[in-house]
Design an enzyme around this catalytic site. Structure first.
Site, PDB file in Angstrom:
ATOM      1  N   GLU A   1      -5.335   4.594  65.846  1.00  0.00           N
ATOM      2  CA  GLU A   1      -4.011   4.891  65.277  1.00  0.00           C
ATOM      3  C   GLU A   1      -2.994   5.227  66.374  1.00  0.00           C
ATOM      4  O   GLU A   1      -1.798   5.121  66.171  1.00  0.00           O
ATOM      5  CB  GLU A   1      -4.095   6.044  64.269  1.00  0.00           C
ATOM      6  CG  GLU A   1      -4.789   5.675  62.962  1.00  0.00           C
ATOM      7  CD  GLU A   1      -3.966   4.739  62.060  1.00  0.00           C
ATOM      8  OE1 GLU A   1      -2.731   4.865  62.015  1.00  0.00           O
ATOM      9  OE2 GLU A   1      -4.588   3.870  61.408  1.00  0.00           O
TER      10      GLU A   1
ATOM     11  N   THR B   1     -14.179   4.005  54.144  1.00  0.00           N
ATOM     12  CA  THR B   1     -14.327   5.350  53.596  1.00  0.00           C
ATOM     13  C   THR B   1     -14.061   5.356  52.089  1.00  0.00           C
ATOM     14  O   THR B   1     -14.823   5.949  51.315  1.00  0.00           O
ATOM     15  CB  THR B   1     -13.345   6.300  54.313  1.00  0.00           C
ATOM     16  OG1 THR B   1     -13.599   6.206  55.720  1.00  0.00           O
ATOM     17  CG2 THR B   1     -13.506   7.727  53.850  1.00  0.00           C
TER      18      THR B   1
ATOM     19  N   TYR C   1      -8.851   9.555  56.615  1.00  0.00           N
ATOM     20  CA  TYR C   1      -9.532   9.925  55.373  1.00  0.00           C
ATOM     21  C   TYR C   1     -10.976  10.353  55.673  1.00  0.00           C
ATOM     22  O   TYR C   1     -11.576  11.099  54.928  1.00  0.00           O
ATOM     23  CB  TYR C   1      -9.621   8.719  54.425  1.00  0.00           C
ATOM     24  CG  TYR C   1      -8.356   8.350  53.665  1.00  0.00           C
ATOM     25  CD1 TYR C   1      -7.116   8.889  53.989  1.00  0.00           C
ATOM     26  CD2 TYR C   1      -8.434   7.438  52.616  1.00  0.00           C
ATOM     27  CE1 TYR C   1      -5.978   8.505  53.273  1.00  0.00           C
ATOM     28  CE2 TYR C   1      -7.309   7.065  51.890  1.00  0.00           C
ATOM     29  CZ  TYR C   1      -6.085   7.606  52.231  1.00  0.00           C
ATOM     30  OH  TYR C   1      -4.976   7.226  51.520  1.00  0.00           O
ATOM     31  N   GLY C   2     -11.521   9.777  56.743  1.00  0.00           N
ATOM     32  CA  GLY C   2     -12.966   9.871  56.981  1.00  0.00           C
ATOM     33  C   GLY C   2     -13.490  11.246  57.303  1.00  0.00           C
ATOM     34  O   GLY C   2     -14.701  11.482  57.265  1.00  0.00           O
TER      35      GLY C   2
ATOM     36  N   ASP D   1      -5.383   0.755  52.994  1.00  0.00           N
ATOM     37  CA  ASP D   1      -6.250   1.500  53.911  1.00  0.00           C
ATOM     38  C   ASP D   1      -5.551   2.817  54.210  1.00  0.00           C
ATOM     39  O   ASP D   1      -4.383   2.999  53.859  1.00  0.00           O
ATOM     40  CB  ASP D   1      -6.450   0.690  55.211  1.00  0.00           C
ATOM     41  CG  ASP D   1      -7.300   1.441  56.225  1.00  0.00           C
ATOM     42  OD1 ASP D   1      -8.332   2.015  55.836  1.00  0.00           O
ATOM     43  OD2 ASP D   1      -6.932   1.473  57.420  1.00  0.00           O
ATOM     44  N   SER D   2      -6.250   3.708  54.913  1.00  0.00           N
ATOM     45  CA  SER D   2      -5.620   4.959  55.323  1.00  0.00           C
ATOM     46  C   SER D   2      -4.578   4.727  56.421  1.00  0.00           C
ATOM     47  O   SER D   2      -3.778   5.612  56.691  1.00  0.00           O
ATOM     48  CB  SER D   2      -6.690   5.925  55.837  1.00  0.00           C
ATOM     49  OG  SER D   2      -7.385   5.325  56.909  1.00  0.00           O
TER      50      SER D   2
ATOM     51  N   CYS E   1     -16.226   0.690  59.376  1.00  0.00           N
ATOM     52  CA  CYS E   1     -14.868   1.206  59.148  1.00  0.00           C
ATOM     53  C   CYS E   1     -13.919   0.105  59.596  1.00  0.00           C
ATOM     54  O   CYS E   1     -14.124  -0.512  60.655  1.00  0.00           O
ATOM     55  CB  CYS E   1     -14.665   2.462  59.991  1.00  0.00           C
ATOM     56  SG  CYS E   1     -12.954   3.008  60.122  1.00  0.00           S
ATOM     57  N   THR E   2     -12.898  -0.152  58.804  1.00  0.00           N
ATOM     58  CA  THR E   2     -12.029  -1.298  59.105  1.00  0.00           C
ATOM     59  C   THR E   2     -11.153  -1.080  60.341  1.00  0.00           C
ATOM     60  O   THR E   2     -10.537  -2.027  60.829  1.00  0.00           O
ATOM     61  CB  THR E   2     -11.143  -1.632  57.893  1.00  0.00           C
ATOM     62  OG1 THR E   2     -10.458  -0.442  57.486  1.00  0.00           O
ATOM     63  CG2 THR E   2     -11.966  -2.174  56.744  1.00  0.00           C
ATOM     64  N   HIS E   3     -11.094   0.155  60.833  1.00  0.00           N
ATOM     65  CA  HIS E   3     -10.375   0.359  62.093  1.00  0.00           C
ATOM     66  C   HIS E   3     -11.167  -0.173  63.294  1.00  0.00           C
ATOM     67  O   HIS E   3     -10.584  -0.496  64.323  1.00  0.00           O
ATOM     68  CB  HIS E   3     -10.131   1.855  62.333  1.00  0.00           C
ATOM     69  CG  HIS E   3      -8.955   2.433  61.622  1.00  0.00           C
ATOM     70  ND1 HIS E   3      -8.931   2.616  60.264  1.00  0.00           N
ATOM     71  CD2 HIS E   3      -7.760   2.880  62.090  1.00  0.00           C
ATOM     72  CE1 HIS E   3      -7.761   3.165  59.924  1.00  0.00           C
ATOM     73  NE2 HIS E   3      -7.036   3.331  61.020  1.00  0.00           N
TER      74      HIS E   3
ATOM     75  N   CYS F   1     -10.824  -0.390  53.334  1.00  0.00           N
ATOM     76  CA  CYS F   1     -11.144   0.899  53.947  1.00  0.00           C
ATOM     77  C   CYS F   1     -12.599   1.213  53.633  1.00  0.00           C
ATOM     78  O   CYS F   1     -12.977   1.292  52.458  1.00  0.00           O
ATOM     79  CB  CYS F   1     -10.230   1.974  53.360  1.00  0.00           C
ATOM     80  SG  CYS F   1     -10.613   3.642  53.933  1.00  0.00           S
TER      81      CYS F   1
HETATM   82  N1  DGL Z   1     -10.209   2.274  57.905  1.00  0.00           N
HETATM   83  C1  DGL Z   1     -10.830   3.418  57.281  1.00  0.00           C
HETATM   84  C2  DGL Z   1     -12.295   3.110  57.032  1.00  0.00           C
HETATM   85  O1  DGL Z   1     -12.583   1.943  56.970  1.00  0.00           O
HETATM   86  C3  DGL Z   1     -10.347   4.569  57.957  1.00  0.00           C
HETATM   87  C4  DGL Z   1     -10.928   5.778  58.033  1.00  0.00           C
HETATM   88  C5  DGL Z   1     -10.172   7.018  58.141  1.00  0.00           C
HETATM   89  O2  DGL Z   1      -9.036   7.092  57.697  1.00  0.00           O
HETATM   90  O3  DGL Z   1     -10.794   7.939  58.638  1.00  0.00           O
HETATM   91  O4  DGL Z   1     -13.133   3.936  56.863  1.00  0.00           O
END
Ligand code: DGL
Length: 270
Positions: free
Chosen positions: A152, A75, A42-43, A10-11, A186-188, A73
């Site tokens: 984060e 994204t 990343y998003g 993931d990011s 989004c996994t966050h 992730c």
């Molecule tokens: N966990 C990522 C997702 O599911 C993170 C997004 C990001 O880095 O912006 O989209």
């Protein structure tokens, strides 16, 4: 039977929502987690950059002899799954398909909310997958760019006034639209689960993309005969920025210390 590890990336921290579920359902597996904490989020980036980062993440993970990769992730799954699948000769699992399937199965009124990063929402990937399964489902999408930086920075607890305010602002329109299912695309976002669940109310089903994807990957590996027969596995963590910050937050989220098993990677080398 296959004793090789599974790579998960993931990011940043968000992919731990998938990793936690993988550890719960496949306790014998060896897992290698990469969080690109030096380049998160990343998003908010363009598709070309997301693809370049994702290729480097997979190249790093493949420096281990893996049996599969889980793109934990939203994204990357929404923007780069096809390319990563075509370029790699091992099973690659993304989060979009399983989440779309879970949402279509869960909705009773055909009104599904979708939250994700700007790049995920822009891709239209969740809508495409849900339309394939049920053309009658109406999707109400909302990008939530502030959620990832909050998570984060460890700001995901109920009662945190900043988090509560941002959740209210992003989700009010979905509540008004009377969605009965909300895809946390989004996994966050499952780290904000309690705050989101409380705001949306008990009648709204939340879909955790990380957990749903982990369950799908586990099933697919079992069908292919690729699971281990070990009883106890383990996990190594790699990040592209401070190992201490990651260890602290990951420890809180996973409910146990990961200090000592987090290493730093120069991801631009891959
Ligand atoms: N966990 C990522 C997702 O599911 C993170 C997004 C990001 O880095 O912006 O989209």
């Amino acid at each position: 039977m296959d004793q090789r590890p599974i790579g998960v990336f993931d990011s940043g921290l968000g992919g731990l929502t998938a990793l936690r579920e993988l550890r719960r359902i496949l306790p014998g597996e060896e897992l290698i987690y990469f969080g690109d904490t030096g380049r998160v989020p990343y998003g908010s980036r363009g598709r070309d950059t997301i693809l370049r980062y994702a290729r480097q993440d997979v190249a790093f993970l493949r420096s281990f002899d893996l049996k599969a990769v889980v793109i934990a992730c939203g994204t990357v799954s929404a923007n780069a799954l096809a390319e990563l699948t075509a370029e790699n000769d091992l099973p690659i699992f993304g989060v979009v398909g399983p989440a779309a399937q879970a949402a279509v199965a869960a909705t009773r009124n055909g009104r599904v909310g979708l939250v994700g990063t700007a790049a995920s929402i822009r891709s239209g990937a969740y809508e495409t997958e849900m339309a394939k399964l049920d053309g009658g489902v109406r999707i109400f999408a909302q990008a939530c760019p502030l959620f990832v930086p909050l998570v984060e920075n460890g700001r995901f607890r109920p009662g945190d006034v900043v988090v509560e305010t941002v959740v209210r602002e992003y989700l009010a329109s979905l509540k008004e639209a009377e969605v009965d299912t909300l895809v946390l695309g989004c996994t966050h976002y499952p780290l904000l689960y309690e705050v989101i669940a409380r705001f949306m109310g008990p009648e709204v089903t939340l879909i955790d993309t990380g957990a749903t994807c982990a369950a799908r990957a586990a099933r697919a590996l079992e069908e292919k005969g690729l699971l281990t027969d070990r009883e106890v596995g383990g996990c190594r963590y790699f990040v592209s920025d401070s190992t201490e910050d990651f260890a602290r937050l990951a420890g809180i989220f996973l409910g146990g210390s990961v200090a000592g098993s987090v290493e730093r990677v120069e991801i631009e080398r891959y």
